[in-house]
Design a protein around this motif. Structure first.
Motif, short mmCIF file in Angstrom:
data_model
loop_
_atom_site.label_atom_id
_atom_site.label_comp_id
_atom_site.label_asym_id
_atom_site.label_seq_id
_atom_site.Cartn_x
_atom_site.Cartn_y
_atom_site.Cartn_z
N SER A 1 9.87 8.16 8.40
CA SER A 1 10.11 7.45 9.65
C SER A 1 10.93 6.20 9.37
CB SER A 1 8.76 7.09 10.27
OG SER A 1 8.10 6.18 9.41
N VAL A 2 11.01 5.31 10.36
CA VAL A 2 11.75 4.06 10.16
C VAL A 2 10.74 2.93 9.99
CG1 VAL A 2 13.37 2.42 11.14
CG2 VAL A 2 13.75 4.87 11.43
N GLY A 3 10.87 2.24 8.88
CA GLY A 3 9.93 1.20 8.48
C GLY A 3 10.11 1.06 6.98
N CYS A 4 9.18 0.37 6.33
CA CYS A 4 9.35 0.19 4.89
C CYS A 4 9.42 1.52 4.15
CB CYS A 4 8.20 -0.65 4.34
SG CYS A 4 8.40 -2.38 4.79
N SER A 5 8.79 2.54 4.71
CA SER A 5 8.76 3.83 4.02
C SER A 5 9.96 4.71 4.38
CB SER A 5 7.47 4.56 4.37
OG SER A 5 7.40 4.76 5.77
N VAL A 6 11.00 4.10 4.94
CA VAL A 6 12.16 4.87 5.38
C VAL A 6 12.77 5.67 4.23
CG1 VAL A 6 13.82 2.98 5.04
CG2 VAL A 6 14.30 4.74 6.73
N GLN B 1 4.32 7.64 8.78
CA GLN B 1 4.77 6.63 9.76
C GLN B 1 3.99 5.33 9.66
OE1 GLN B 1 4.18 9.94 13.00
NE2 GLN B 1 5.56 8.41 13.87
N GLY B 2 4.67 4.24 9.94
CA GLY B 2 4.02 2.94 10.03
C GLY B 2 3.44 2.71 11.43
N ASP B 3 2.81 1.54 11.60
CA ASP B 3 2.14 1.29 12.88
C ASP B 3 3.11 0.88 13.98
OD1 ASP B 3 2.62 -1.19 11.72
OD2 ASP B 3 0.51 -1.57 11.29
N GLY B 4 4.22 0.22 13.61
CA GLY B 4 5.23 -0.06 14.63
C GLY B 4 5.87 1.23 15.09
N ASP B 5 6.20 2.05 14.12
CA ASP B 5 6.86 3.32 14.39
C ASP B 5 5.97 4.22 15.25
OD1 ASP B 5 9.28 5.03 13.13
OD2 ASP B 5 7.54 6.32 13.35
N LEU B 6 4.72 4.35 14.85
CA LEU B 6 3.84 5.32 15.51
C LEU B 6 3.19 4.78 16.77
CD1 LEU B 6 1.42 7.84 13.94
CD2 LEU B 6 0.50 6.18 15.57
N ALA C 1 14.57 9.22 13.50
CA ALA C 1 14.80 7.97 14.22
C ALA C 1 13.46 7.25 14.44
CB ALA C 1 15.47 8.25 15.56
N HIS C 2 13.54 5.95 14.71
CA HIS C 2 12.34 5.10 14.81
C HIS C 2 11.37 5.64 15.86
CE1 HIS C 2 10.01 1.61 14.14
NE2 HIS C 2 10.59 0.76 14.98
N GLY C 3 10.21 6.03 15.44
CA GLY C 3 9.16 6.50 16.35
C GLY C 3 9.16 7.98 16.62
N GLY D 1 0.80 -1.23 0.00
CA GLY D 1 0.00 0.00 0.00
C GLY D 1 0.82 1.27 0.00
N HIS D 2 2.09 1.20 0.38
CA HIS D 2 2.87 2.44 0.52
C HIS D 2 2.91 3.25 -0.78
CE1 HIS D 2 4.25 2.26 4.61
NE2 HIS D 2 4.89 1.11 4.48
N GLY D 3 3.06 2.54 -1.91
CA GLY D 3 3.14 3.24 -3.20
C GLY D 3 1.88 4.06 -3.47
N ASN E 1 -1.34 1.86 8.63
CA ASN E 1 -1.59 0.70 9.48
C ASN E 1 -1.69 -0.54 8.60
OD1 ASN E 1 -2.69 -1.32 11.05
ND2 ASN E 1 -4.34 -0.09 11.92
N ASN E 2 -0.61 -1.34 8.63
CA ASN E 2 -0.65 -2.59 7.85
C ASN E 2 -0.58 -3.82 8.76
OD1 ASN E 2 1.98 -2.59 8.64
ND2 ASN E 2 2.88 -2.45 6.59
N ALA E 3 -0.94 -3.62 10.02
CA ALA E 3 -1.13 -4.71 10.97
C ALA E 3 0.11 -5.57 11.23
CB ALA E 3 -2.32 -5.61 10.56
N ASN E 4 1.27 -5.05 10.83
CA ASN E 4 2.51 -5.75 11.19
C ASN E 4 3.73 -4.86 10.94
OD1 ASN E 4 4.27 -7.03 8.67
ND2 ASN E 4 2.17 -6.55 8.13
N TYR E 5 4.89 -5.36 11.40
CA TYR E 5 6.15 -4.68 11.13
C TYR E 5 6.64 -5.19 9.78
CZ TYR E 5 6.89 -3.17 16.03
OH TYR E 5 6.80 -2.58 17.24
N GLY E 6 6.51 -4.34 8.76
CA GLY E 6 6.87 -4.80 7.42
C GLY E 6 8.37 -4.92 7.23
N MET E 7 9.08 -3.87 7.55
CA MET E 7 10.48 -3.79 7.15
C MET E 7 11.34 -4.87 7.76
SD MET E 7 13.24 -0.82 7.64
CE MET E 7 14.23 -0.27 6.28
N THR E 8 11.07 -5.20 9.01
CA THR E 8 11.92 -6.17 9.68
C THR E 8 11.44 -7.61 9.46
OG1 THR E 8 10.70 -5.48 11.65
CG2 THR E 8 12.97 -4.72 11.46
N GLY E 9 10.40 -7.76 8.66
CA GLY E 9 10.03 -9.11 8.24
C GLY E 9 8.76 -9.66 8.85
N GLN F 1 20.84 9.63 23.74
CA GLN F 1 22.00 9.21 22.96
C GLN F 1 21.68 8.78 21.53
OE1 GLN F 1 24.96 9.97 23.66
NE2 GLN F 1 24.59 10.57 25.77
N GLU F 2 20.58 8.08 21.32
CA GLU F 2 20.25 7.70 19.94
C GLU F 2 20.12 8.95 19.08
OE1 GLU F 2 16.82 5.23 17.47
OE2 GLU F 2 16.26 6.63 19.03
N GLY F 3 19.44 9.94 19.64
CA GLY F 3 19.24 11.19 18.90
C GLY F 3 20.54 11.90 18.62
#
Ligand SMILES: Cc1ncc(C[n+]2csc(CCOP(=O)(O)OP(=O)(O)O)c2C)c(N)n1
Lengths: 181, 252, 358
Positions: free
Chosen positions: B50-55, B93-98, B69-71, B24-26, B122-130, C85-87
């Motif tokens: 943010s940090v996630g697939c859309s990084v 932001q993704g759902d893990g991030d946010l 940074a993440h979050g 869905g990101h595209g 909100n894609n109901a999981n952490y995409g980037m990390t698998g 520190q991360e920041g």
């Protein structure tokens, strides 16, 4: 000249402010000054205190390890700081509140009935300035005029109307040991 | 999908998306880009990836971007918006991030009424990390860290971010939309546009939660993934506007 | 004209005069006066004070604001610095200028609220993940709280780096007269890289992600070159009575002033003692120290921790002659105790090297 002073009492007796006033007056006279509130293990034991250094030359350590002068506003302060005074040092006791005898005989001890005098002027809240007045007269480390000028600069706005009483308290303190000036 | 139906908005760079087929990101990038083009604010927009697939979003959007940074994207966006209050600032932001690591930042940005826009995918999981469990993973949903399905006894319940943030006074606009079919995509774009318009009016914090698919980690074909979303996510995460300040009309 | 100021407040005023208009922070003793001061002062100066929800949020707000081209500051103590520190790593990687203040308190853990220097390693080794350093300035008096704050903003912009001011609770709380800079900074250096909206130019990106290892190595190389340039040009120290000294005392911050008193008294008692006070902790003034200690028979490092700077001292002068005295947990060494150490070491080396009378 390097004067190392500790001003100690309960919180609320104006000990921190008294020290700031003294430091401010020293600064106005072009002297080197520093002011430190209680720190380290000193924080314990029912006292609030500050350490002031006033010197003609640059102050290396702002700590007051061995005071030349101690102001005490309560008994715990007397017990804690009188033993630390250097031989020949000056001990100023608010005798309205501290009745205990001092064991050391190598000190110059002055009793100031600061609360009684302060209450006569307006309120016990002025006792710190009566003590400061006594100190000014006894040592001349800074002048009455510098302290009075510092008061004008440092009194918070809501206390400004008390300025005349503050000056009077200083003067009454001086009068105990000579002419106020 | 939407990618091939339209000409590229000025606000997207020619870089090809790296997203998986059916992700869905595209689609959501394109919706944001179209809205920014339509509002004519490309040159005054600063985005926060943010940090996630859309990084890598900073590669695709053709305007100034910071990568956070993440979050922490809402905090970064706060810093930008406070320095440049007349610019358009948004986070993606993704759902893990946010909703997990960055929950404090999003809640407080919302509570402060920070005049930014948050695009919350909100894609109901952490995409980037698998495909690990996210705070939005549904009860019983299998992920790589809830292999037997999310147990609510053990892992608790999903967080409904839009509803939760709508209880605060700081947000001016909060809506949940979906992209599982073209009419929904159309509605999603409308909500995103409202959010940016609300930011331009300066009335408060704005957030659009977009329900999205992750076929790769869900282990489905793209079309299956959209059906799964419709069938399973919509009941738990109802669509609609949860907060619309005066001047913003309720969804039709 | 001089005014009497608390150390924490002096940092705040100096920041404003240095052109800083944005502050993001979270309360923690013993630095809270800095927040309180700026919460009054910044709105007056047309800036923004924001109390963040955490130190993590605060440092990331700094990231956003610095990336938007502003002069920006945050401050904290002990546990708060750990959270930042991360920041800080991100700021160093993205080469974003900003000033971070640590008014140190005793640790580890929640520790206490009394003065300490226990975060020396954290500050001087970068602190966060990845290979990076940041300039660390260590004031020893309230005037230096002012001067080094102004300096920190200059260095930050000059090198595009976060800069840390490493003070302690005693410096933060004490009052001394200060002379504020006569002319406030009104014009900031141009920052063409900032994300301010891409009108009339290519888009700007502030990013720290490099998935290609060759690219990331190149980025690291560039950073290392910058760190080398800072190391070469920016090391500073104060020296006192170092000429012909037999014993060199090394201390920073408030401890250096207490040690100076001890050195003074030692001199009066016929011991040739001198003092080197690093003003920059990173870069560590190793050349200055090595030169000052070249002919000394002993080096005494004094710190309010279990011995951290001593590692840099050893790197500068070798292991052989280096002694240590420290207090921990918020205890402040006295000049008497330091003097005693000097005398003791004088005794040890007298047999070996013959310490000369002053
Ligand atoms: C402090 C920190 N912890 C963990 C990670 C690893 N990490 C990268 S992306 C990610 C999950 C992102 O998931 P989500 O926000 O749902 O976005 P999606 O990838 O699904 O779009 C994690 C845990 C990180 N980069 N930083």
């Amino acid at each position: 000249m390097t004067e190392k002073i500790i001003i100690a009492g309960f919180g609320g007796q104006g000990v921190l402010f008294t020290g700031q006033l003294l430091a401010y007056a020293g600064m106005m006279e072009g002297k080197h000054v520093s002011w430190i509130p209680s720190y380290g293990a000193e924080m314990r034991g029912g006292t609030a205190h500050c350490a002031v250094t006033i010197a003609d030359e640059e102050i290396s350590s702002p700590l007051v390890e061995e005071p030349g002068t101690v102001f005490v506003f309560n008994l715990p302060s007397l017990l804690k700081f009188a033993p630390r005074l250097k031989p020949g040092g000056m001990l100023l006791i608010n005798s309205s509140l501290v009745k205990q005898e001092v064991k050391r005989n190598d000190l110059r001890i002055y009793s100031v009935p600061a609360n009684q005098i302060a209450e006569k002027i307006k309120s016990a809240q002025l006792a710190n300035l009566v003590m400061l007045g006594a100190y000014l007269k006894l040592t001349g480390v800074v002048s009455f005029h510098s302290v009075a000028a510092s008061l004008e600069k440092t009194l918070p706005a809501r206390r400004r109307h008390l300025l005349p009483y503050n000056r009077q308290a200083l003067e009454e303190g001086m009068r105990l040991f000579g002419e106020p000036n | 999908m939407a990618n091939t139906l339209f000409v590229r908005p000025e606000t997207l760079t020619p870089d090809p998306f790296h997203y998986c087929p059916g992700c869905g990101h595209g689609i959501i990038h394109r919706l944001v880009a179209e809205v920014i083009d339509e509002l004519g604010v490309r040159e005054t927009t600063i985005g926060v990836a943010s940090v996630g697939c859309s990084v890598l979003a900073y590669k695709y959007f053709n305007f100034d971007m910071q990568q956070a940074a993440h979050g922490r994207a809402p905090a970064v966006a706060t810093g930008i918006k406070r320095v440049l209050p007349d610019r358009v600032v948004f986070t993606y932001q993704g759902d893990g991030d946010l909703a997990s690591i960055g929950l404090a930042e999003i809640v407080h940005a919302a509570a402060r009424g920070e005049k930014i826009t948050v695009i919350f995918v909100n894609n109901a999981n952490y995409g980037m990390t698998g495909g690990q469990m996210a705070p939005t993973t549904l009860p019983g949903q299998k992920t790589t860290t809830s292999p037997a399905g999310r147990s609510v006894d053990q892992a608790g319940y999903p967080i409904r971010v839009s509803e939760m943030l709508a209880t605060l006074d700081g947000p001016a606009y909060i809506a949940r939309v979906s992209i599982h079919n073209p009419p929904q995509i159309f509605k999603a774009k409308k909500a995103i546009r409202k959010a940016f318009e609300t930011q331009l009016r300066g009335t408060g914090f704005t957030l659009v939660e977009v329900l999205s698919s992750c076929p790769t980690n869900w282990g489905m074909k793209p079309a299956e993934a959209f059906s799964w979303l419709e069938k399973n996510m919509l009941p738990y995460f109802p669509l609609g506007e949860y907060k619309a300040a005066s001047g913003v009309s309720q969804d039709d | 004209m001089k005014i009497l100021m608390k150390g924490n407040e002096a940092i705040g005023e100096a920041a404003v005069l240095a052109g800083c208009r944005y502050f993001f922070g979270y309360p923690i003793t013993p630095q809270t006066e800095l927040l309180e001061y700026l919460s009054r002062r910044l709105p007056e100066a047309g800036g923004v004070f924001l109390q963040a929800e955490s130190e993590i949020a605060a440092i990331n707000m700094v990231y956003g604001a610095a990336g938007a081209g502003a002069r920006v500051m945050t401050s904290s103590s002990g546990p708060g610095l750990s959270l930042k520190q991360e920041g800080i790593s991100f700021l160093a990687a993205a080469e974003l200028p900003c000033v971070i203040v640590n008014v140190m308190r005793g640790g580890p853990g929640l520790g206490g609220i009394q003065p300490s220097q226990a975060d020396y390693f954290q500050a001087t080794r970068g602190g966060g993940h990845g290979d990076y350093r940041l300039p660390v300035l260590a004031p020893a008096c309230v005037q230096e709280m002012v001067d080094l704050t102004v300096r920190a903003f200059t260095l930050a912009d000059q090198y595009r780096t976060p800069v840390m001011i490493l003070a302690d609770g005693l410096l933060g709380q004490m009052m001394e007269p200060v002379e504020l800079p006569a002319a406030p900074v009104n014009e900031l250096p141009a920052k063409p890289w900032a994300t301010t909206g891409c009108k009339g130019r290519q888009k700007n990106i502030i990013n720290t992600l490099y998935l290609n290892p060759e690219e990331l190595e190149a980025v690291n190389q560039r950073l290392q070159e910058k760190f080398a340039a800072i190391t070469k040009k920016e090391a500073r120290a104060e020296e006192y009575l170092v000429e012909n000294a037999d014993i060199i005392v090394v201390a920073f911050g408030i401890v250096a002033r207490i040690a100076k008193e001890a050195v003074k008294v030692a001199h009066a008692q016929g011991i040739r003692a001198g003092l080197v006070r690093p003003v920059t902790l990173w870069p560590f003034p190793e050349k200055i120290l090595a030169a000052a200690a070249a002919r000394a028979k002993a080096v005494l490092t004094v710190e309010m921790n279990a011995g951290q700077m001593i590692e840099d001292v050893r790197l500068a002068v070798g292991n052989e002659r280096v002694h240590f005295y420290g207090r921990m947990g918020g205890m402040v060494p006295t000049s008497k105790a330091i003097l005693e150490q000097i005398r003791k070491i004088g005794g040890i080396v007298r047999g070996k090297y013959a310490v000369r009378p002053a």
